[in-house]
Scaffold this motif. Sequence first.
Motif, PDB file in Angstrom:
ATOM      1  N   PRO A 283       0.767  -1.033  -0.053  1.00 37.02           N
ATOM      2  CA  PRO A 283       0.084   0.048   0.062  1.00 37.02           C
ATOM      3  C   PRO A 283       0.835   1.338  -0.034  1.00 37.02           C
ATOM      4  N   CYS A 284       2.081   1.074   0.567  1.00 36.80           N
ATOM      5  CA  CYS A 284       2.894   2.447   0.664  1.00 36.80           C
ATOM      6  C   CYS A 284       3.488   2.759  -0.672  1.00 36.80           C
ATOM      7  N   THR A 285       3.545   1.832  -1.315  1.00 40.02           N
ATOM      8  CA  THR A 285       4.267   2.167  -3.056  1.00 40.02           C
ATOM      9  C   THR A 285       3.061   2.836  -3.641  1.00 40.02           C
ATOM     10  N   PHE A 286       1.767   2.565  -3.401  1.00 41.11           N
ATOM     11  CA  PHE A 286       0.888   3.139  -3.972  1.00 41.11           C
ATOM     12  C   PHE A 286       0.715   4.570  -3.477  1.00 41.11           C
ATOM     13  N   PHE A 287       0.885   4.692  -2.277  1.00 37.00           N
ATOM     14  CA  PHE A 287       0.858   5.755  -1.609  1.00 37.00           C
ATOM     15  C   PHE A 287       1.725   6.923  -2.158  1.00 37.00           C
ATOM     16  N   PHE A 288       3.012   6.383  -2.592  1.00 36.74           N
ATOM     17  CA  PHE A 288       4.034   7.387  -3.047  1.00 36.74           C
ATOM     18  C   PHE A 288       3.628   7.905  -4.311  1.00 36.74           C
ATOM     19  N   SER A 289       2.741   7.025  -5.083  1.00 31.89           N
ATOM     20  CA  SER A 289       2.503   7.398  -6.437  1.00 31.89           C
ATOM     21  C   SER A 289       1.527   8.388  -6.215  1.00 31.89           C
ATOM     22  N   LYS A 290       0.458   8.348  -5.121  1.00 36.03           N
ATOM     23  CA  LYS A 290      -0.565   9.468  -4.882  1.00 36.03           C
ATOM     24  C   LYS A 290       0.288  10.787  -4.523  1.00 36.03           C
ATOM     25  N   LEU A 291       1.048  10.398  -3.571  1.00 38.56           N
ATOM     26  CA  LEU A 291       1.868  11.679  -3.180  1.00 38.56           C
ATOM     27  C   LEU A 291       2.711  12.467  -4.092  1.00 38.56           C
ATOM     28  N   ALA A 292       3.042  11.676  -5.341  1.00 42.31           N
ATOM     29  CA  ALA A 292       3.871  12.429  -6.245  1.00 42.31           C
ATOM     30  C   ALA A 292       3.006  13.439  -6.943  1.00 42.31           C
ATOM     31  N   LYS A 293       1.697  12.898  -7.393  1.00 43.42           N
ATOM     32  CA  LYS A 293       0.729  13.843  -7.772  1.00 43.42           C
ATOM     33  C   LYS A 293       0.200  15.141  -6.718  1.00 43.42           C
ATOM     34  N   TRP A 294       0.327  14.856  -5.464  1.00 42.34           N
ATOM     35  CA  TRP A 294      -0.173  15.963  -4.592  1.00 42.34           C
ATOM     36  C   TRP A 294       0.900  16.988  -4.392  1.00 42.34           C
ATOM     37  N   ILE A 295       2.205  16.470  -4.297  1.00 43.43           N
ATOM     38  CA  ILE A 295       3.245  17.277  -4.119  1.00 43.43           C
ATOM     39  C   ILE A 295       4.384  17.272  -5.019  1.00 43.43           C
ATOM     40  N   THR A 296       4.151  16.871  -5.940  1.00 43.14           N
ATOM     41  CA  THR A 296       5.440  16.540  -7.056  1.00 43.14           C
ATOM     42  C   THR A 296       6.165  15.255  -6.524  1.00 43.14           C
ATOM     43  N   ALA A 297       6.715  14.898  -7.591  1.00 37.91           N
ATOM     44  CA  ALA A 297       7.718  13.582  -7.433  1.00 37.91           C
ATOM     45  C   ALA A 297       8.787  13.690  -6.638  1.00 37.91           C
ATOM     46  N   LYS A 298       9.681  14.946  -7.177  1.00 39.25           N
ATOM     47  CA  LYS A 298      10.781  15.165  -6.358  1.00 39.25           C
ATOM     48  C   LYS A 298      10.655  15.315  -4.783  1.00 39.25           C
ATOM     49  N   LYS A 299       9.694  16.173  -4.379  1.00 40.30           N
ATOM     50  CA  LYS A 299       9.344  16.164  -2.870  1.00 40.30           C
ATOM     51  C   LYS A 299       8.989  14.977  -2.582  1.00 40.30           C
ATOM     52  N   ALA A 300       8.244  14.222  -2.923  1.00 40.97           N
ATOM     53  CA  ALA A 300       7.697  12.809  -2.528  1.00 40.97           C
ATOM     54  C   ALA A 300       9.041  12.148  -2.368  1.00 40.97           C
ATOM     55  N   LEU A 301      10.113  12.187  -3.259  1.00 42.29           N
ATOM     56  CA  LEU A 301      11.170  11.206  -3.246  1.00 42.29           C
ATOM     57  C   LEU A 301      12.203  11.807  -1.870  1.00 42.29           C
ATOM     58  N   THR A 302      12.243  13.144  -1.875  1.00 44.48           N
ATOM     59  CA  THR A 302      12.896  13.785  -0.840  1.00 44.48           C
ATOM     60  C   THR A 302      12.262  13.525   0.426  1.00 44.48           C
ATOM     61  N   PHE A 303      11.172  13.225   0.714  1.00 46.96           N
ATOM     62  CA  PHE A 303      10.303  12.587   1.935  1.00 46.96           C
ATOM     63  C   PHE A 303      10.664  11.501   2.303  1.00 46.96           C
ATOM     64  N   ALA A 304      10.799  10.624   1.036  1.00 48.54           N
ATOM     65  CA  ALA A 304      11.416   9.027   1.282  1.00 48.54           C
ATOM     66  C   ALA A 304      12.698   8.766   1.787  1.00 48.54           C
ATOM     67  N   LEU A 305      13.671   9.577   1.269  1.00 47.04           N
ATOM     68  CA  LEU A 305      15.081   9.598   1.727  1.00 47.04           C
ATOM     69  C   LEU A 305      15.352  10.264   3.157  1.00 47.04           C
ATOM     70  N   SER A 306      14.536  11.104   3.442  1.00 44.35           N
ATOM     71  CA  SER A 306      14.593  11.692   4.707  1.00 44.35           C
ATOM     72  C   SER A 306      14.390  10.784   5.745  1.00 44.35           C
ATOM     73  N   ILE A 307      13.101   9.647   5.455  1.00 47.38           N
ATOM     74  CA  ILE A 307      12.710   8.742   6.401  1.00 47.38           C
ATOM     75  C   ILE A 307      14.089   7.745   6.392  1.00 47.38           C
ATOM     76  N   TYR A 308      14.809   7.527   5.206  1.00 47.37           N
ATOM     77  CA  TYR A 308      15.993   6.504   5.382  1.00 47.37           C
ATOM     78  C   TYR A 308      17.024   7.222   6.406  1.00 47.37           C
ATOM     79  N   VAL A 309      17.166   8.507   6.199  1.00 49.11           N
ATOM     80  CA  VAL A 309      18.070   8.966   7.257  1.00 49.11           C
ATOM     81  C   VAL A 309      17.970   8.719   8.910  1.00 49.11           C
ATOM     82  N   VAL A 310      16.584   8.464   9.113  1.00 46.71           N
ATOM     83  CA  VAL A 310      16.252   8.323  10.606  1.00 46.71           C
ATOM     84  C   VAL A 310      16.199   6.614  10.604  1.00 46.71           C
ATOM     85  N   ILE A 311      16.372   5.899   9.897  1.00 49.28           N
ATOM     86  CA  ILE A 311      16.473   4.435   9.753  1.00 49.28           C
ATOM     87  C   ILE A 311      17.652   4.027  10.057  1.00 49.28           C
ATOM     88  N   VAL A 312      18.629   4.757   9.336  1.00 43.30           N
ATOM     89  CA  VAL A 312      20.025   4.611   9.342  1.00 43.30           C
ATOM     90  C   VAL A 312      20.450   4.832  10.818  1.00 43.30           C
TER      91      VAL A 312
END
Length: 432
Positions: A283-312
């Motif tokens: 479901p989260c992959t589909f969520f990012f597809s929707k998120l890209a439409k809402w806030i642009t693909a670049k901003k959605a990708l930036t958000f995902a990468l920021s979560i990775y920083v927390v994970i590390v």
Amino acid sequence: MDKKLQRSWMMYDWANSAFATTIMAAVFPVFYESVAAVTLAEGTATSYFSFTQSIAVLIAAVLAPVLGAIADFSAAKMKFLKFFAFMGMTASVLLVTVNEGDYILASILFIIASVGFSGGNVFYDAFLPSVAKKEEIDRVSTSGFAFGYIGGGLLLAVNLLMITQYEMFGFPNEKVASQLAFVSVGLWWFIFSIPLFKNVKEEKSEQKVRQKSYVKIGFSRIGDTFKTLRHYKQLLIFILAFWMFSDGISTIIRMATFYGATIGIDSNDLIAALLITQFVGIPCTFFFSKLAKWITAKKALTFALSIYVVIVILGYFMESALHFYLLAICVGFVQGGAQALSRSIFARMVPRNKQAEFFGFYGITSKFAAILGPAVFGFAALLTESSRLGILSLLIFFVAGITLLQFVNIEQGEREAKAAEDPSDIVNVQVK
């Protein structure tokens, strides 16, 4: 665009994700540590496994751009896709022959299977612009990853049941169950690749006269790619950003289970956590597809990468199976979205007449990056007898990748790619 064609394309993600889940991420790392390398000291086993990963991606990295260029010239993307897919399927099945102490055989077969997996993906990704219109690329790309999560997750669930309840299946022990899990990957990969092989066709192109070998053509076109890349400034910036953050993503995918095993987390917990990652990712992959439409693909990708920083950061302090489960959920939330959006953003800025060539370059970017992460773990294990410190090095790659990504203008990149159809327009695009 033909929905059947798109579904057929997506099914290959369903098919080959079995390799990514069962062999690359879940079962094989534990099997390598507990069976193939059982005769080795812990630090040595960790370094051998890490170097196996690095060698696999190094070979794939060297091959990817050359094969992509050759496929573009010969209009043979599907032929090359089949060749590498069958290579990966066969090597996966042959892992059934690995027994205690066979770490060299295990490494060789894993390397061959990984090259097949990675090589096939170069040509698979190159078909994306052919099966989806510009306005559909984000949706089709993320849907492909979602299909991958479902397919890879379903087989991993079956394999987890086989391994933890081996007696119920009539297997003598977990080792045999794991070996048969490898066989199931090869069969699954083959069966669910059939829709792609049958329905997706090569685009018709003008026959080109070949006056030198495909190898020379491939290397020549790679040289041309480097030379012409300066005309695609936005694509170049994105490639640099992708090179950085994909190092971190790839290392987490390849080393998470092995890392967890070395700090004492039970193998069944490790595999179960990765299974959770798969199904959280759907479901989260589909969520990012929707998120890209809402806030642009670049901003959605930036958000995902920021979560990775927390994970590390949290991964450095991981101590228990519960911690691993929580981090697995976090990874599942962002992994598919980050990869799918990266692929779709790249596809938007690629000239249509250089799809396989540029996706080959995309492949080499991610694969050369993926060499460094596992190598860091390997050297850390040899020098400190602990791989825990190595994970912090991933922060550098994610932070650098996020920073570079902010300088990418996707719309400008699309205009640069379109101008490539008429080289005289490139100057006009750069002047604007």
